[in-house]
Design an enzyme around this catalytic site. Structure first.
Site, PDB file in Angstrom:
ATOM      1  CE1 TYR A 182      16.527   2.948   0.103  1.00 53.80           C
ATOM      2  CE2 TYR A 182      17.022   3.772  -2.087  1.00 53.80           C
ATOM      3  CZ  TYR A 182      16.150   3.662  -1.019  1.00 53.80           C
ATOM      4  OH  TYR A 182      14.909   4.247  -1.084  1.00 53.80           O
ATOM      5  CG  ASP A 230      19.597  -2.038  -7.146  1.00 53.17           C
ATOM      6  OD1 ASP A 230      19.507  -1.323  -8.166  1.00 53.17           O
ATOM      7  OD2 ASP A 230      19.075  -1.734  -6.054  1.00 53.17           O
ATOM      8  CE  LYS A 255      18.627   6.799  -7.920  1.00 53.76           C
ATOM      9  NZ  LYS A 255      19.018   5.838  -6.916  1.00 53.76           N
TER      10      LYS A 255
HETATM   11  C1  PLP Z   1      17.883   5.010  -6.105  1.00 51.85           C
HETATM   12  C2  PLP Z   1      18.057   3.545  -5.954  1.00 51.85           C
HETATM   13  C3  PLP Z   1      16.951   2.681  -5.915  1.00 51.85           C
HETATM   14  C4  PLP Z   1      15.544   3.169  -5.838  1.00 51.85           C
HETATM   15  O1  PLP Z   1      15.138   3.870  -6.967  1.00 51.85           O
HETATM   16  P1  PLP Z   1      13.884   4.880  -6.842  1.00 51.85           P
HETATM   17  O2  PLP Z   1      13.674   5.343  -8.248  1.00 51.85           O
HETATM   18  O3  PLP Z   1      14.328   5.962  -5.902  1.00 51.85           O
HETATM   19  O4  PLP Z   1      12.746   4.107  -6.304  1.00 51.85           O
HETATM   20  C5  PLP Z   1      17.197   1.317  -5.924  1.00 51.85           C
HETATM   21  N1  PLP Z   1      18.447   0.832  -5.941  1.00 51.85           N
HETATM   22  C6  PLP Z   1      19.536   1.634  -5.963  1.00 51.85           C
HETATM   23  C7  PLP Z   1      20.895   1.031  -6.031  1.00 51.85           C
HETATM   24  C8  PLP Z   1      19.371   3.024  -5.950  1.00 51.85           C
HETATM   25  O5  PLP Z   1      20.440   3.804  -5.903  1.00 51.85           O
END
Ligand code: PLP
Length: 422
Positions: free
Chosen positions: A142, A230, A258
């Protein structure tokens, strides 16, 4: 006193599904959400006064425990000086310096307001820098909810069983190639970048296979494509340098979010200076944000990062291990088929016989069993995510005593689930 049910009713009248993000809905586990009134350390309280040991921790944005006094003080004192200016500030520089120092491959960084913006920007930079269109992503990873990356996403997309999303046109994903996790794809010179969760944490927890990330690095180098990690979850959670430091593979671009905002909205994309300088105002790749580098978010982020060092990660790693072995035994003793994979400070919860290595495997988790266990935990005062594809986020506040309590309650919950199954 207002009740959870009453608030959910009202919420559903004015907010689609009653929630501001679909992962918070109880759609896949049944029932309706608890509405949080306040939180402290490892605990949250709902509006009815029920207390839960919280393993959601804002899906990983919180690592020091809720309402950590140092973070709260930093936010309060920053707020008194104004909340947004539209001009640069010293704290943006301090946070950027901290990120560059901590994350091995990052020489320059641009602050944005969410993880979604970070990955969206990384893609644009990669395309602008290479002059190529195609993007390779892995099924079950994701990367936020931008058009090009939602296809075969994990997290809420997996929970809802959607192939991508309505409202995303075929042309928007025409240049996105989806391939299985943990297999190095063969690339060609049309590929701008490969984006990957170096430790996948949105289809449950799926660690990288031996040689997978090294293989991606080599294949990207072979065809001149950029490698994007990511690390929105793994950054400053597996350690200060994220997965790339732990695993010794250097991407060209890194997405963060995060943890780096200390619980406030933030994201960042960083990487090699030559690549990052493709961004405006230096280069031709446009990207902007009214609230980017926000004074409150940078204050909270700096306060949080200032407290994160090797002893903290060791402590969380030990709690994660205690929780993983405790949960695994609790579920096993009850005769429930479950695997609790752990990677450093992160753990997953998979209901099935074999630990998954990719999205197809992860989808074999028994969602009904997850839902039953979720509810038996919740009524006993332990909150995990209301979706079978999320992970558990132990942090500093999950002391050995707190983990013991979770494990005891999980044992009771598992026995009840087993009993009901007959
Ligand atoms: C949470 C998440 C995102 C998106 O971040 P948001 O602040 O919710 O837009 C992107 N990549 C990963 C791996 C995530 O866990």
């Amino acid at each position: 006193m207002t009740s959870n049910a009453e608030l959910f009713d009202r919420a559903c009248r004015v907010i689609p599904g009653g929630v501001s993000s679909p992962v918070r809905a109880f759609g896949s586990v049944g029932g309706s959400p608890y509405f949080v009134q306040k939180a402290e350390g490892a605990h949250v309280w709902d509006v009815e006064g029920n207390r839960y040991v919280d393993l959601v921790q804002s899906y990983g944005a919180i690592i020091l425990g809720h309402a950590h006094p140092t973070v709260v003080d930093a936010i309060l004192s920053a707020a008194a000086d104004g909340t947004s200016y539209g001009a640069p500030t010293e704290r943006e520089v301090l946070l950027a310096e901290a990120l560059v120092e901590a994350v091995p491959s990052v020489e320059k960084v641009r602050l944005v307001s969410s993880g979604t913006e970070a990955t969206m920007t990384a893609l644009r930079v990669a395309r602008g820098f290479t002059g190529r269109d195609r993007v390779v992503k892995f099924a079950g990873n994701y990367h936020g909810h931008s058009d090009a990356l939602l296809v075969a996403g994990g997290s809420g997309v997996a929970t809802l069983g959607l192939p991508g999303s309505a409202g995303v046109t075929a042309s928007q994903v025409a240049d996105t190639l989806v391939v299985p996790y943990n297999v190095v794809p063969e690339l060609d010179e049309t590929v701008a970048c490969v984006i990957v969760e170096p430790v996948a944490a949105n289809m449950g927890l799926v660690p990288p296979a031996e040689g997978f990330l090294e293989g991606l690095r080599a294949e990207c180098d072979r065809v001149g494509a950029l490698l994007i990690f990511d690390e929105v979850i793994t950054g400053f959670r597996l350690g200060r340098g994220g997965a790339q430091e732990l695993l010794g593979v250097r991407p060209d671009l890194t997405c963060l979010g995060k943890v780096i905002g200390g619980g406030l909205p933030i994201g960042a994309v960083g990487g090699r200076a030559a690549v990052m300088d493709a961004l405006a105002p230096v280069g031709p790749v446009y990207q902007a944000g009214t609230l980017s580098g926000n004074p409150l978010a940078t204050a909270a982020g700096l306060a949080a990062l200032g407290m994160l060092g090797p002893p903290v990660y060791e402590q969380i790693g030990a709690s994660a291990e205690q929780l993983a072995s405790g949960l695994s035994k609790a579920l096993g003793d009850a005769g429930l088929p479950a695997i609790v994979p752990r990677f450093g400070t992160l753990l997953g919860l998979f209901f099935g016989p074999d630990a998954p290595v990719d999205h197809d495997g992860a989808k074999r988790t028994d969602e009904e069993l997850y839902a039953a266990f979720f509810h038996e935990l919740l009524v006993r005062g332990v909150a995990i995510a209301p979706g079978a594809y999320e992970v558990l986020f132990p942090g500093v506040a999950h002391t050995p005593e707190v983990v013991d309590r979770i494990v005891d309650l999980a044992h009771e919950a598992a026995l009840e689930v087993a009993h009901r199954r007959g």
